[in-house]
Design an enzyme around this catalytic site. Sequence first.
Site, mmCIF file in Angstrom:
data_model
loop_
_atom_site.group_PDB
_atom_site.id
_atom_site.type_symbol
_atom_site.label_atom_id
_atom_site.label_comp_id
_atom_site.label_asym_id
_atom_site.label_seq_id
_atom_site.Cartn_x
_atom_site.Cartn_y
_atom_site.Cartn_z
ATOM 1 N N ASN A 1 7.213 -30.408 -19.821
ATOM 2 C CA ASN A 1 7.250 -30.048 -21.447
ATOM 3 C C ASN A 1 8.088 -28.796 -21.416
ATOM 4 O O ASN A 1 7.663 -27.603 -20.978
ATOM 5 C CB ASN A 1 5.779 -29.982 -21.679
ATOM 6 C CG ASN A 1 5.677 -29.424 -23.340
ATOM 7 O OD1 ASN A 1 6.489 -28.651 -23.550
ATOM 8 N ND2 ASN A 1 4.709 -30.059 -23.839
ATOM 9 N N GLY B 1 8.712 -26.875 -24.096
ATOM 10 C CA GLY B 1 7.974 -25.975 -24.722
ATOM 11 C C GLY B 1 7.091 -25.051 -23.944
ATOM 12 O O GLY B 1 6.961 -23.840 -24.050
ATOM 13 N N ASP C 1 39.444 -34.232 -6.770
ATOM 14 C CA ASP C 1 40.087 -32.799 -6.562
ATOM 15 C C ASP C 1 41.507 -32.801 -7.568
ATOM 16 O O ASP C 1 41.792 -34.006 -7.327
ATOM 17 C CB ASP C 1 40.370 -32.155 -5.449
ATOM 18 C CG ASP C 1 40.585 -30.569 -5.356
ATOM 19 O OD1 ASP C 1 39.462 -30.011 -6.172
ATOM 20 O OD2 ASP C 1 41.519 -30.038 -4.775
ATOM 21 N N SER C 2 41.471 -32.050 -8.420
ATOM 22 C CA SER C 2 42.441 -32.182 -9.334
ATOM 23 C C SER C 2 43.304 -30.806 -9.632
ATOM 24 O O SER C 2 42.634 -29.734 -9.446
ATOM 25 C CB SER C 2 42.460 -32.725 -10.542
ATOM 26 O OG SER C 2 41.059 -32.327 -10.955
ATOM 27 N N ASP D 1 44.101 -27.545 -20.002
ATOM 28 C CA ASP D 1 44.404 -28.484 -21.039
ATOM 29 C C ASP D 1 44.743 -27.753 -22.316
ATOM 30 O O ASP D 1 45.797 -28.494 -23.110
ATOM 31 C CB ASP D 1 42.878 -29.262 -21.537
ATOM 32 C CG ASP D 1 42.625 -30.543 -20.478
ATOM 33 O OD1 ASP D 1 43.342 -30.595 -19.464
ATOM 34 O OD2 ASP D 1 41.517 -30.880 -20.504
ATOM 35 N N LYS E 1 41.998 -38.770 -24.250
ATOM 36 C CA LYS E 1 42.410 -38.280 -22.817
ATOM 37 C C LYS E 1 41.965 -39.194 -21.592
ATOM 38 O O LYS E 1 42.874 -39.292 -20.706
ATOM 39 C CB LYS E 1 41.408 -36.701 -22.651
ATOM 40 C CG LYS E 1 41.994 -36.180 -21.546
ATOM 41 C CD LYS E 1 41.061 -34.964 -21.226
ATOM 42 C CE LYS E 1 41.237 -34.188 -19.942
ATOM 43 N NZ LYS E 1 40.571 -32.955 -19.364
#
Lengths: 198, 198
Positions: free
Chosen positions: B9, B11, B69-70, B153, B173
């Site tokens: 919970n 809260g 991986d980019s 980007d 994209k």
Amino acid sequence: MEIIFATGNKGKLKEVKAIFQDTSHKVISLKELTVIPEIVEDGLTFEENARIKAVTIYDLFRKPVIADDSGLSVDQLQGAPGVYSARYAGENATDLDNNKKLLRELQNLPEPHPASFICCAVFYDGCTYLKAFGEIPGRIIGEPRGEHGFGYDPLFLPEGYDKTMAEISLDEKNKISHRAKAFNLLKDIMRRDGKYET
Amino acid sequence: MEIIFATGNKGKLKEVKAIFQDTSHKVISLKELTVIPEIVEDGLTFEENARIKAVTIYDLFRKPVIADDSGLSVDQLQGAPGVYSARYAGENATDLDNNKKLLRELQNLPEPHPASFICCAVFYDGCTYLKAFGEIPGRIIGEPRGEHGFGYDPLFLPEGYDKTMAEISLDEKNKISHRAKAFNLLKDIMRRDGKYET
């Protein structure tokens, strides 16, 4: 098949989840890997349920645990919803469902509707078990008020207050609530128990 | 001492974290228990890094993993930032830091600044290792544009487009990006590999 996507990058996660949407694979993130156990809270008292939660989680993770069970006790309903507070309107009931059910149960009963929020807070570390209770008296009003808190807070007017438990801030709630009383007492007991410096 | 609070919970979690703020105990939720490993991405190529991520996570959880991986490869910078794309401006660099550094590096070089986004996506299940590459050509513009996406980007204008990669929606994209190409190809390869119904 469930496949983990080994990334911490939220942007990548969003993209790759979308790319795999047309497959039968479910891509899950590292964060989603936590296995949160289903705990069967079948105790008959707040303390039993709090103890069940603490012991179950301790057994799984072998780390000190605190837990609570708490709920609303309405005089005219002989203490209901009590330990069933979170599932008063059914197993997957929302706060709104439960609030509506409570108002239905009370609609033909004379005002005021005296009630108390009750909390049992416990500590367990595999060796020491400690517990503390907290309670706040008040009454149930006819219409929800306020956006803070959760559960029955919008319907609960604490004794001596003109705001519901959902109309006060978290800071204010933590000065008066059943949960604050129980956990503050638990903190004292932990401190007195000597092992737990605070 | 670190103490688990056995609740789902949100809260309650907020309230009890606040109540324990004045103690030396750290209250953590069940969700915070996930131990996400630090992965040292010290490969010299996108594929090496993708493989390191996949194998590390497989070894920990023994479940099928995808990883990628980019990065961005800028012609005038001899392929930089390349495998260092996420930490071009330093180990804890933000996207903004990296974007600023890229613009600084390019400021005295003649326009246009041809570049490609490249991605290597891999699959590993402890037995089968599969890989796929994706690339999108374009150029780096002089000022960031757009709020979508992440990384470089906002500075990347894909070839044939008048919007940067951050000005198009996730759906768009995922039709053209290096990551979409790599993972869609990986999906095909997984399908052809026979073991993985999609």
